[in-house]
Design an enzyme around this catalytic site. Structure first.
Site: not given
Length: 317
Positions: A226, A250, A255, A274
């Site tokens: 996370r 990632d 986001e 992600h």
């Protein structure tokens, strides 16, 4: 007279889940972030299909009618957990099991990419430059995987197949799993540090300037857990000052990453949107998993993947 079918409310995202198998067995309704609060008290089940949304946090009704079961089509639950939901008798489940192998493969790909300097090769190719280089052997290196759930354990198994000596760190020590007290010692020796932990009060910001300072100058850091696990400014500074050799993110605190984010240009940082667990057909897998869980729930059988709402993840090793 038969009982009415339970109301299943879906917090929508495009494309919608395939729930045809539930025709006649559930009254399926749909909501977006704007209408979620109004519809929640009338639902028996909530499917959080839009697992990027935080709307459940603000829309959860608290006292009064509310869904008996909430399922999120994601491994993490921090985006929906709020004090009212945690304190309620509503059962929360997640998509545990769908992403384990794809994420492990992605981590292995990042390890090989950084060890073999594939970004450098692609850049030299674009420049039409022939520059022979030596690269790092992966076999015989050390990794520390932080997070001992199914994803972390699958990453550890996959790295071991590459002959990487791998240590696994979890919330509490078990056979084959180290506890948090061993973390600094293990990352100080690791060539690869992989963050795969759930986001909780205990893990938020755990990778900060001090932790990056503990790592070797030759170490690489990977976060597929996370975004909140990492203090992003501290990572950027660690890379700029060459405290560590490289990193790959990632997941991010916020986001999607905005075009003006300085993270895009941090030296030695690989940025991906992600996507580590998203392989072809992943949405169908998520939909099928939910339908199977719904069938268990409707039959009165115990649900799988039940989240401990206080811990913020499905208990296990």
């Amino acid at each position: 007279m038969s009982d009415p079918a339970p109301t299943l409310l879906v917090l929508d995202a495009d494309p919608l889940p395939r729930l045809g198998r539930l025709t006649g067995r559930a009254l399926i309704e749909h909501a977006d972030e704007a209408s979620l609060a109004e519809r929640l008290p009338h639902a028996d089940v909530l499917l959080v299909w839009d697992f990027t949304s935080r709307a459940v946090r603000s829309a959860w009704p608290g006292e009064g009618p509310r869904p008996r079961w909430v399922h999120t089509a994601s491994a993490g639950v921090d985006h929906l957990m709020c004090p009212e939901l945690a304190a309620s008798d509503t059962v929360v489940t997640n998509a545990r099991g769908v992403f384990d192998q794809p994420i492990a493969e992605y981590v292995a790909a990042l390890v090989l990419t950084m060890a073999k300097d594939l970004p450098g090769t692609w850049e030299l190719q674009r420049e039409r430059t022939w520059r022979h280089r030596e690269t790092q052997r992966v076999a015989g290196t050390r990794a520390c995987v932080v997070g001992s759930g199914p994803i972390g354990r699958t990453i550890a198994r996959t790295l071991k197949a590459l002959d990487v000596t791998t240590a696994l760190v979890g919330r509490t020590p078990h056979t084959g799993i180290h506890g948090p007290d061993d973390l600094d010692r293990l990352i100080a020796r690791a060539d690869w540090v992989i963050a795969a932990a759930p986001l909780t009060e205990q893990t938020y910001g755990m990778f900060d300037a001090r932790r990056f300072g503990v790592m070797q100058p030759s170490a690489r850091f990977i976060n597929i857990g996370r975004g909140g696990l990492v203090v992003e400014d501290a990572l950027a500074q660690a890379l700029a000052k060459r405290w560590i050799a490289g990193a790959a993110l990632d997941v991010f605190e916020h986001e999607p990453l905005t075009p003006d984010s300085p993270l895009w240009e941090v030296p030695g940082l690989i940025v991906s949107p992600h996507m580590s667990g998203d392989t072809i057909g992943w949405r169908d897998q998520l939909g099928s998993q939910f339908v199977e869980l719904y069938e268990r729930w409707a039959a009165g059988r115990p649900l799988l993947n039940v989240v401990d709402k206080k811990r913020g993840y499905v208990p296990g090793r």
